[in-house]
Design a protein around this motif. Structure first.
Motif, short mmCIF file in Angstrom:
data_model
loop_
_atom_site.label_atom_id
_atom_site.label_comp_id
_atom_site.label_asym_id
_atom_site.label_seq_id
_atom_site.Cartn_x
_atom_site.Cartn_y
_atom_site.Cartn_z
N PHE A 13 -8.72 -3.77 0.93
CA PHE A 13 -7.63 -3.62 -0.02
C PHE A 13 -7.82 -4.40 -1.31
O PHE A 13 -6.94 -4.44 -2.15
CB PHE A 13 -6.31 -4.03 0.64
N ASP A 14 -8.96 -5.05 -1.45
CA ASP A 14 -9.24 -5.82 -2.66
C ASP A 14 -10.73 -5.73 -2.99
O ASP A 14 -11.47 -6.68 -2.77
CB ASP A 14 -8.80 -7.27 -2.48
N ALA A 82 3.52 -6.44 -4.88
CA ALA A 82 2.30 -5.96 -4.22
C ALA A 82 1.77 -4.66 -4.83
O ALA A 82 0.68 -4.22 -4.46
CB ALA A 82 2.57 -5.74 -2.73
N ILE A 83 2.50 -4.03 -5.74
CA ILE A 83 2.05 -2.77 -6.34
C ILE A 83 1.20 -3.07 -7.56
O ILE A 83 1.61 -3.81 -8.46
CB ILE A 83 3.25 -1.89 -6.75
N ALA A 84 0.02 -2.48 -7.59
CA ALA A 84 -0.88 -2.66 -8.74
C ALA A 84 -1.83 -1.47 -8.80
O ALA A 84 -1.98 -0.72 -7.84
CB ALA A 84 -1.67 -3.96 -8.60
N ARG A 95 -2.82 0.33 -5.24
CA ARG A 95 -2.54 -0.37 -3.99
C ARG A 95 -1.07 -0.73 -3.93
O ARG A 95 -0.41 -0.94 -4.94
CB ARG A 95 -3.42 -1.61 -3.83
N ARG A 96 -0.57 -0.81 -2.70
CA ARG A 96 0.82 -1.18 -2.46
C ARG A 96 0.98 -1.64 -1.03
O ARG A 96 0.12 -1.39 -0.20
CB ARG A 96 1.77 -0.02 -2.77
N GLY A 97 2.09 -2.27 -0.77
CA GLY A 97 2.42 -2.67 0.59
C GLY A 97 2.14 -4.12 0.90
O GLY A 97 1.22 -4.72 0.36
N ILE A 98 2.96 -4.65 1.79
CA ILE A 98 2.81 -6.02 2.25
C ILE A 98 2.39 -5.99 3.72
O ILE A 98 1.33 -6.47 4.07
CB ILE A 98 4.12 -6.81 2.09
#
Length: 169
Positions: A13-14, A82-84, A95-98
């Motif tokens: 995710f990164d 968390a949204i970017a 990306r999104r979500g925790i």
């Protein structure tokens, strides 16, 4: 010990060497306004019920509504943080979500069209949404909470990159 990691990425995710652009914090206010629109009538009805019936135990329901509203406010702040998105040479990452994280990669060559939307509430908060449509619904992506100028810039850039990639096929 073997590693299944793809070279050049730190985690799923990164990805490495990606500069993320966060969405506007004004999205928090818009989402909290929608929450208030839904929870205020429920709160008023539970308070009215507690007052009219007179049972002290009925005040539990308005308290639960207030606790629910506070929890939603906490979650919304974290979700928006968390949204970017990130623009790369060949694709757009969103990306999104925790807890339930997602990373959508939309190749420019697969884009069919790009929409920009802003309803009355979004316009009031000075934000817009960009919707990227591809041939496959699974790779379509949406970015909510962008300032209108950034949404228009992103729409034009994605459309031109998509056309350039399609022309090269």
């Amino acid at each position: 010990m073997t590693s299944d990691a793809v070279p050049g990425t730190s985690e799923p995710f990164d990805p490495a060497d990606v500069t993320w652009t966060p969405v506007s914090r004004r999205l928090i206010g818009a989402r909290l306004t929608v929450t208030a629109i839904w929870l205020t009538p429920v709160l008023l009805l539970t308070v009215l019920l507690a007052v009219l019936v007179g049972g002290a135990w009925l005040w539990v329901f308005p308290a639960l509504v207030v606790v629910l509203g506070a929890w939603i406010a906490w979650v919304v702040r974290r979700q928006v943080g968390a949204i970017a998105y990130a623009e790369r040479a060949d694709d757009l990452l969103v990306r999104r979500g925790i807890v339930f994280r997602s990373l959508v990669v939309v190749p420019y060559g697969r884009m069919q069209y790009v929409d920009v939307n802003a309803g009355p509430l979004a316009r009031r908060f000075g934000i817009a949404s960009v919707q990227l449509h591809t041939a496959s619904p699974a790779t379509s992506a949406s970015i909510d909470g962008l300032p209108p100028r950034e949404a228009a810039r992103l729409r034009d850039r994605m459309a031109s990159r998509g056309e350039a990639r399609l022309a090269g096929l």
